[in-house]
Design a protein around this motif. Sequence first.
Motif, mmCIF file in Angstrom:
data_model
loop_
_atom_site.group_PDB
_atom_site.id
_atom_site.type_symbol
_atom_site.label_atom_id
_atom_site.label_comp_id
_atom_site.label_asym_id
_atom_site.label_seq_id
_atom_site.Cartn_x
_atom_site.Cartn_y
_atom_site.Cartn_z
ATOM 1 N N ASP A 112 11.748 -3.105 -11.970
ATOM 2 C CA ASP A 112 11.052 -2.409 -10.886
ATOM 3 C C ASP A 112 11.775 -1.085 -10.587
ATOM 4 O O ASP A 112 12.656 -1.006 -9.732
ATOM 5 N N ASP A 113 11.391 -0.030 -11.311
ATOM 6 C CA ASP A 113 12.089 1.255 -11.181
ATOM 7 C C ASP A 113 12.010 1.872 -9.779
ATOM 8 O O ASP A 113 13.011 2.401 -9.286
ATOM 9 N N PRO A 114 10.842 1.843 -9.105
ATOM 10 C CA PRO A 114 10.829 2.407 -7.750
ATOM 11 C C PRO A 114 11.838 1.701 -6.835
ATOM 12 O O PRO A 114 12.523 2.344 -6.038
ATOM 13 N N ALA A 115 11.938 0.375 -6.971
ATOM 14 C CA ALA A 115 12.903 -0.362 -6.150
ATOM 15 C C ALA A 115 14.325 0.037 -6.540
ATOM 16 O O ALA A 115 15.201 0.190 -5.680
ATOM 17 N N PHE A 116 14.568 0.236 -7.828
ATOM 18 C CA PHE A 116 15.887 0.664 -8.301
ATOM 19 C C PHE A 116 16.281 1.974 -7.629
ATOM 20 O O PHE A 116 17.384 2.114 -7.093
ATOM 21 N N LEU A 117 15.362 2.942 -7.629
ATOM 22 C CA LEU A 117 15.676 4.268 -7.087
ATOM 23 C C LEU A 117 15.995 4.193 -5.599
ATOM 24 O O LEU A 117 16.884 4.864 -5.098
ATOM 25 N N ARG A 118 15.271 3.337 -4.871
ATOM 26 C CA ARG A 118 15.541 3.233 -3.436
ATOM 27 C C ARG A 118 16.861 2.507 -3.195
ATOM 28 O O ARG A 118 17.665 2.919 -2.357
ATOM 29 N N ALA A 119 17.097 1.439 -3.945
ATOM 30 C CA ALA A 119 18.304 0.642 -3.709
ATOM 31 C C ALA A 119 19.570 1.421 -4.096
ATOM 32 O O ALA A 119 20.576 1.370 -3.395
ATOM 33 N N VAL A 120 19.489 2.177 -5.178
ATOM 34 C CA VAL A 120 20.698 2.847 -5.658
ATOM 35 C C VAL A 120 21.071 4.027 -4.751
ATOM 36 O O VAL A 120 22.209 4.482 -4.744
ATOM 37 N N THR A 121 20.106 4.474 -3.942
ATOM 38 C CA THR A 121 20.398 5.607 -3.054
ATOM 39 C C THR A 121 20.487 5.206 -1.587
ATOM 40 O O THR A 121 20.749 6.028 -0.722
ATOM 41 N N THR A 122 20.226 3.936 -1.275
ATOM 42 C CA THR A 122 20.276 3.491 0.121
ATOM 43 C C THR A 122 21.104 2.219 0.227
ATOM 44 O O THR A 122 20.673 1.199 -0.305
ATOM 45 N N PRO A 123 22.205 2.217 0.927
ATOM 46 C CA PRO A 123 22.922 3.381 1.431
ATOM 47 C C PRO A 123 23.456 4.265 0.289
ATOM 48 O O PRO A 123 23.584 3.768 -0.838
ATOM 49 N N LYS A 124 23.810 5.509 0.627
ATOM 50 C CA LYS A 124 24.297 6.447 -0.392
ATOM 51 C C LYS A 124 25.586 5.907 -1.007
ATOM 52 O O LYS A 124 26.446 5.380 -0.317
ATOM 53 N N ARG A 125 25.701 6.030 -2.339
ATOM 54 C CA ARG A 125 26.908 5.552 -3.002
ATOM 55 C C ARG A 125 27.401 6.590 -4.012
ATOM 56 O O ARG A 125 27.957 6.240 -5.051
ATOM 57 N N TRP B 14 15.911 -3.706 -2.358
ATOM 58 C CA TRP B 14 16.997 -4.464 -2.983
ATOM 59 C C TRP B 14 16.510 -5.835 -3.469
ATOM 60 O O TRP B 14 16.779 -6.255 -4.587
ATOM 61 N N LEU B 15 15.792 -6.496 -2.585
ATOM 62 C CA LEU B 15 15.349 -7.848 -2.939
ATOM 63 C C LEU B 15 14.394 -7.804 -4.130
ATOM 64 O O LEU B 15 14.434 -8.668 -5.007
ATOM 65 N N ARG B 16 13.542 -6.792 -4.128
ATOM 66 C CA ARG B 16 12.605 -6.680 -5.258
ATOM 67 C C ARG B 16 13.370 -6.508 -6.558
ATOM 68 O O ARG B 16 13.000 -7.053 -7.592
ATOM 69 N N LEU B 17 14.452 -5.766 -6.476
ATOM 70 C CA LEU B 17 15.240 -5.526 -7.677
ATOM 71 C C LEU B 17 15.989 -6.786 -8.111
ATOM 72 O O LEU B 17 16.186 -7.020 -9.300
ATOM 73 N N TRP B 18 16.380 -7.602 -7.137
ATOM 74 C CA TRP B 18 16.978 -8.887 -7.500
ATOM 75 C C TRP B 18 15.964 -9.675 -8.318
ATOM 76 O O TRP B 18 16.298 -10.312 -9.300
ATOM 77 N N VAL B 19 14.714 -9.636 -7.821
ATOM 78 C CA VAL B 19 13.678 -10.451 -8.433
ATOM 79 C C VAL B 19 13.293 -9.895 -9.801
ATOM 80 O O VAL B 19 13.138 -10.626 -10.767
ATOM 81 N N ASN B 20 13.132 -8.577 -9.851
ATOM 82 C CA ASN B 20 12.574 -7.966 -11.063
ATOM 83 C C ASN B 20 13.347 -6.703 -11.405
ATOM 84 O O ASN B 20 13.157 -5.668 -10.783
ATOM 85 N N SER C 65 0.815 -1.213 0.000
ATOM 86 C CA SER C 65 0.000 0.000 0.000
ATOM 87 C C SER C 65 0.859 1.278 0.000
ATOM 88 O O SER C 65 0.544 2.259 -0.677
ATOM 89 N N ASP C 66 1.966 1.261 0.755
ATOM 90 C CA ASP C 66 2.859 2.431 0.791
ATOM 91 C C ASP C 66 3.504 2.701 -0.563
ATOM 92 O O ASP C 66 3.637 3.843 -0.995
ATOM 93 N N ASP C 67 3.950 1.620 -1.216
ATOM 94 C CA ASP C 67 4.574 1.773 -2.542
ATOM 95 C C ASP C 67 3.577 2.382 -3.515
ATOM 96 O O ASP C 67 3.921 3.232 -4.330
ATOM 97 N N VAL C 68 2.329 1.889 -3.424
ATOM 98 C CA VAL C 68 1.290 2.387 -4.321
ATOM 99 C C VAL C 68 1.069 3.874 -4.088
ATOM 100 O O VAL C 68 0.977 4.660 -5.026
ATOM 101 N N LEU C 69 1.061 4.245 -2.809
ATOM 102 C CA LEU C 69 0.825 5.646 -2.467
ATOM 103 C C LEU C 69 1.916 6.535 -3.069
ATOM 104 O O LEU C 69 1.625 7.571 -3.669
ATOM 105 N N SER C 70 3.178 6.109 -2.956
ATOM 106 C CA SER C 70 4.212 6.994 -3.515
ATOM 107 C C SER C 70 4.164 7.004 -5.042
ATOM 108 O O SER C 70 4.434 8.030 -5.656
ATOM 109 N N LEU C 71 3.803 5.876 -5.630
ATOM 110 C CA LEU C 71 3.694 5.855 -7.093
ATOM 111 C C LEU C 71 2.568 6.784 -7.558
ATOM 112 O O LEU C 71 2.717 7.519 -8.547
ATOM 113 N N LEU C 72 1.460 6.778 -6.829
ATOM 114 C CA LEU C 72 0.343 7.651 -7.208
ATOM 115 C C LEU C 72 0.712 9.124 -7.040
ATOM 116 O O LEU C 72 0.344 9.970 -7.861
ATOM 117 N N LYS C 73 1.455 9.427 -5.967
ATOM 118 C CA LYS C 73 1.908 10.812 -5.774
ATOM 119 C C LYS C 73 2.734 11.240 -6.975
ATOM 120 O O LYS C 73 2.604 12.349 -7.478
#
Length: 681
Positions: free
Chosen positions: A396-409, A387-393, A110-118
């Motif tokens: 998944d761009d939202p997962a990509f954005l979170r994983a690539v910035t957490t932790p900061k690199r 991260w795990l979602r991105l391993w799977v798929n 539900s949280d992911d959906v909310l940010s995608l809708l925003k």
Amino acid sequence: MTASLNLAQQDAVNHLRGPCLVLAGAGSGKTRVITHKIARLIQTGVDGKRIAAITFTNKAAAEMRERARGLVGKAAGEVLICTFHALGVRLLREDGAALGLKPHFSILDSDDVLSLLKDCGTTTDAATARQWQWTISGWKNAGLNAAAALAQATSEGERQTAQLMARYEERLSAYQSVDFDDLIGLPLRLLQQNEQVTEKWQARLAHVLVDEYQDTNATQYELMKRLVGARGSFTAVGDDDQSIYGWRGATLDNLRRLPLDFPQLKVIKLEQNYRSTGAILRAANNVIGPNPKLFPKRLYSELGEGEPVRVVACDHEAHEADRAVARIQSLRQTSTHKDWRDFAILYRANHQAKVFEQALRRAQIPYKVSGGQSFFDRAEIKDLCAWLRLWVNEDDDPAFLRAVTTPKRGIGHQTLAQLSEFAAKAHLSLFGALYAHSLGAALPARAVGSLQEFGRELNDLRYRARHAVGRDAARTLLDDWLAAIHYEKHLHDTSDSPGQAAARWSNVIDFRDWMADRCGGQVADAAGVSRPEEPRTLLDVAQTISLISTLNEREQDPNVVTLSTLHAAKGLEWPHVVLAGVNEGLLPFRPDEDAGAAAQAARIEEERRLMYVGITRAQRTLVVSWTRRRKRGREIVAAQPSRFIAEMALDQATVREDPREKLKALRAEFAQRAASQPTGA
Ligand code: ATP
Ligand code: MG
């Protein structure tokens, strides 16, 4: 085996072919019918793999599996016992390709959906986004896609939301992602469009059982109908008086339609309640009395009258909590049910839990809050899940954005904006864009270097995850990954205190162990007994994380007091129950002033069913408490007892406790005695 079933229950269990509906009140053994019927089907030679039993929660599924195992042993392990949503995942994984879905799609919570809708609606306002989410979910549950929603829109607001839904759907499909509603809607669409897939599933499933049938929505019903086909070999059990998810689209029409859609339907009614004493059951029957009925029913109990139901008037919430705790402590002295797990405090809304938590903590009583914030909603767990979602798929761009910035690199906002623009133009996912030839022309060389380094790391992990089968391999991989991304350091860098960082790291460790355990090998069941489970890869486990809300779904009943909302208490039972906050404005909940008279009446009926669910959770004793004043926002306002208290029609034998009245009486008595004392020496 059937010795522990009454005749009507046996009837339901032995009706092995064709459609069967068990329609009965609370605590009459409906869920027991399902468990025993699974066992019966297996005993008559049906392969466990060909039986599906659908429950309302993962916890209920875990419990049912244990019970079925108790009846028929290992064979129960093969039965597909799960929620409608998990069944949807199964269907889409196997056959979603026909809808353009990869087997390893992402499931957004539900949280992911909310940010995608925003994002789609370019707003930061959570309330607006939640309103969209609500409307879109309603449309999806009614079987409408964006185009159909637009066609039937009657206001400008609806038209705009339907257009937003179209953008949202495009994004979901680009990210190879689905939301919870899609887990029902897409399998249904698949079965409606594809005869071959339909035939395959109908041939595979010999019998489908559905618990809590009254709370299915229209799409779930259609899905069930498609799965069972014309043969209609299914067993649905439910209670129209316990339908409490109308606000989420569940419809009693599903009960009304069943005999029309399946004329050969066998309807069985159960009338004996095995759960509660006579006094509790009478209060329940009285409360539900005024509601319209699909069929008349009155439950009886052979457990004797028992203790009268107590109604306790309290001054305010803290007082109410103290009284509940005192009640639990005194019952522990006198009752034969003394374990902490024998007690529950139930209430209407999540926010009511806090004051009870404080009182229990002060009294050093162990408790758990169910139906509250999920373990998986914590920021650190969401990071890792991305991260795990991105391993799977990898799409998944939202997962990509979170994983690539957490932790900061060192990959900043600007780089990501450029990458997004490039990916959109090239019709690629963000991850896919990392390997496009022309990326070098669009982004500075250093940025490309860091992005591709991230891609390499991820590919390496994904390769290992695909081959990490079983608990030990999974655990090693998870440890390597957490070390490689320096996650513990990240927690120290971003927490307010070392204590907070340590607590968050300990959540991470729990999560790691839980993930590894789910990859199989030996699993401890409720009784702590180890038993073998089929090993799974880390990728398979990672895919379904968002369907799970607590880590301990298997852990049946730790020995603690339960704090729960009424909704989350459905189907469960405790020897001693305190039903708290039974005030007008809470139960029934504050009326929606804009709603019409018919909608108001329907709402009160649903609230009354909620009260009925609450009362019928109690086996031996029930306390119903209300307060004279309550907090409402920042204000303290005068409060009235719920109309449902009067509707329980408790008789003379009822104990109505009012500490203030008691005190007044004592004072009066004391004053009288003092007055009658001879004065002077
Ligand atoms: P709810 O409507 O709350 O979901 P239910 O109809 O599903 O209730 P169950 O939970 O199956 O009821 O049963 C209620 C209690 O009664 C359980 O403790 C169960 O073990 C017990 N029970 C059910 N049937 C029998 C029976 N025939 N003999 C003895 N105990 C029974
Ligand atoms: Mg039940």
